[in-house]
Design an enzyme around this catalytic site. Sequence first.
Site, PDB file in Angstrom:
ATOM      1  N   LYS A  45       0.863  -1.179   0.000  1.00  0.00           N
ATOM      2  CA  LYS A  45       0.000   0.000   0.000  1.00  0.00           C
ATOM      3  C   LYS A  45       0.894   1.222   0.000  1.00  0.00           C
ATOM      4  CE  LYS A  45      -4.575  -0.705   1.811  1.00  0.00           C
ATOM      5  NZ  LYS A  45      -5.190  -0.238   0.544  1.00  0.00           N
ATOM      6  N   LEU A  73      -5.539   6.794   0.091  1.00  0.00           N
ATOM      7  CA  LEU A  73      -4.198   6.461   0.610  1.00  0.00           C
ATOM      8  C   LEU A  73      -4.154   6.262   2.127  1.00  0.00           C
ATOM      9  CD1 LEU A  73      -1.772   8.708  -1.519  1.00  0.00           C
ATOM     10  CD2 LEU A  73      -2.683   6.437  -2.034  1.00  0.00           C
ATOM     11  N   CYS A 130      -2.422   8.995  -7.772  1.00  0.00           N
ATOM     12  CA  CYS A 130      -3.640   8.649  -7.044  1.00  0.00           C
ATOM     13  C   CYS A 130      -4.708   9.710  -7.323  1.00  0.00           C
ATOM     14  CB  CYS A 130      -3.391   8.563  -5.552  1.00  0.00           C
ATOM     15  SG  CYS A 130      -4.902   8.218  -4.632  1.00  0.00           S
ATOM     16  N   GLY A 215     -10.872  -2.182 -12.713  1.00  0.00           N
ATOM     17  CA  GLY A 215     -11.618  -3.356 -13.142  1.00  0.00           C
ATOM     18  C   GLY A 215     -11.582  -3.494 -14.652  1.00  0.00           C
ATOM     19  N   GLY A 242      -4.217  -2.694 -14.848  1.00  0.00           N
ATOM     20  CA  GLY A 242      -5.491  -2.072 -15.210  1.00  0.00           C
ATOM     21  C   GLY A 242      -6.447  -3.085 -15.814  1.00  0.00           C
TER      22      GLY A 242
END
Lengths: 308, 283
Positions: A45, A73, A130, A215, A242
Amino acid sequence: MANLTVNRLGTSFATPVVLASGPAGFGYELSDALDLAQVGAVTTKTITREPKAGNPQPRLVDCACGALNSIGLENPGVEAFVQTTHARIIQLPLRRILSLAATSHDEMEQLARQAAALSGYDAIELNLSCPNVGGTITGANADAVGDFVRAAVGVSSIPVLVKLPGDSGNLLRSTEQALKAGAAGLTLINSVRGLRIDWNTGRPFLSRVYGGLSGPAILPIALARVFEVREAFPSALIIGTGGLSDLGSCLEMLMAGADLVGIGFGLMVDPELPQKLAGELRHWLDERGMASVEEVIGIAHSGGLGVH
Amino acid sequence: MIRLDRPLVAAVSYPPDNLIKRNMGARVEDKELENRDATLNGSHFFWQKAQLIDRRTSTRYARVLLRGLELPCDVEVGQFVLVRYSDDPCLPRAFSVMSGSDLGLELFIKTEGRVREKFAAAPMGTVFEVRGPYGTPYASKINFNRKYVLVGGGSGAAPLLHFRRKYPHLVAGEVYGFRTEDACDLLNEVDLTVESTTGLRAHEKLQSVWRPGMGIIACGPEAMLRLLAQQYRQEPDVYVSLEARIGCGIGTCLGCSIQTSTGMQRICKEGPLFALEELPWLT
């Protein structure tokens, strides 16, 4: 049996399937679900200098063939990460990529310096894309990309990768600046900015209105970005991420020019997906008498498989 | 105010074992808890096939029974499962379990949305996939030395119906609020509080059921939980079961993280049940 090993960044990845930053947590949470020997690497992460609580609920909403997320985040911050989580990650039997994010050159440099003091990582990934933390997306500004990469490369002894957006800025220029500044490779792409509205209430679903779409819906976008970057920069390392959800989409991503493929959303749906993909990929190569996964990487640029 | 001090770190970085043990009711044996931890942290990462073998529907709700050879039936009260149909690449849906037995898993759901519509329309025998169970059992969090009024709103009744079946000796009263009579035939084992006929909503009905000394366990829409929280925030042992769109179900994606008085916690892992005092934003 076909060899799935991919040798890049001066190291060897057991398979091209890596866990993308985000849904995989810090990797060890998945060690009961996954045979980590079938996974090339885990990307942590994203860690920031200060702890981040992330965004308010709702943080997730689905859509046809994907979902919008707005996690923001959430992470314990670098100090707590070093004290607690780090020790568990470096025990994992696979390659490890440490994801970092910062809001300025100086903060990036300081964070990368703290990261450089840690052993056990094979690369740093700068999350410059992000869509869920407000402010401008650094990755959309090619000069800023170069600036942040220089900050990290200057203090780091391991390869620095850059995760760039698929939907904002001039990707080829950002890539050029990143490579000039010393980046060892790219992670393409982050989730794509999107919006959904609850038509029962007339209000956006997510607390921060916009979210990042991931997705299968974004697979063609990711493929296009990987393909064009590979075409323009034949020797850059690319982690293609992706919308990868099955063997076919992984093959497409490798053929488009990704050296490694990152699984994000797919992991949320099925925690076992990475090892299933590795197994299916090996089987697919075996059936075609191919000795190594290297034989398919980038072949969409060079006439394909030679079949009709 | 978002608190960004050490508790955030603790809540994000560690599995919930400590939390579970700290909040453990007096009557849950350590042995039982160990087994429960093994279930929570262990093997339920796989999609299991399950057939739709029974269904009763009303206009807005359905009560469905799923059975599969390897389907986990040892579901604790308050836990949920993720359900999807075929190998749909989209996010699965989380459903609280209404009962788990040798017969299968029983769910009580609202029939709107992708997976839910499929549930309402699919022929008997249709194969779904189930992953779980996930979440910390209510029994690991509540005080066993108290009796509770169960307060459900809509499909939030599901885990409470599970609770009354498993812990009848802990139930002091029940309120199941619905807007219309629609669900009455589906839930004929309990009395429903129907707003369209009585004019009462769940938190209003609760006033005539709750007495000092009783605890509350509530599950339903956030608006209902807010009204209830404002009324009973001073009382001990008031618990609310929260809902969020669940991503991974196993605590890694942080899609369901919420602020609590001890830092960020995950609805899918440390939750779904929280003591009211942990959720200052709800009151």
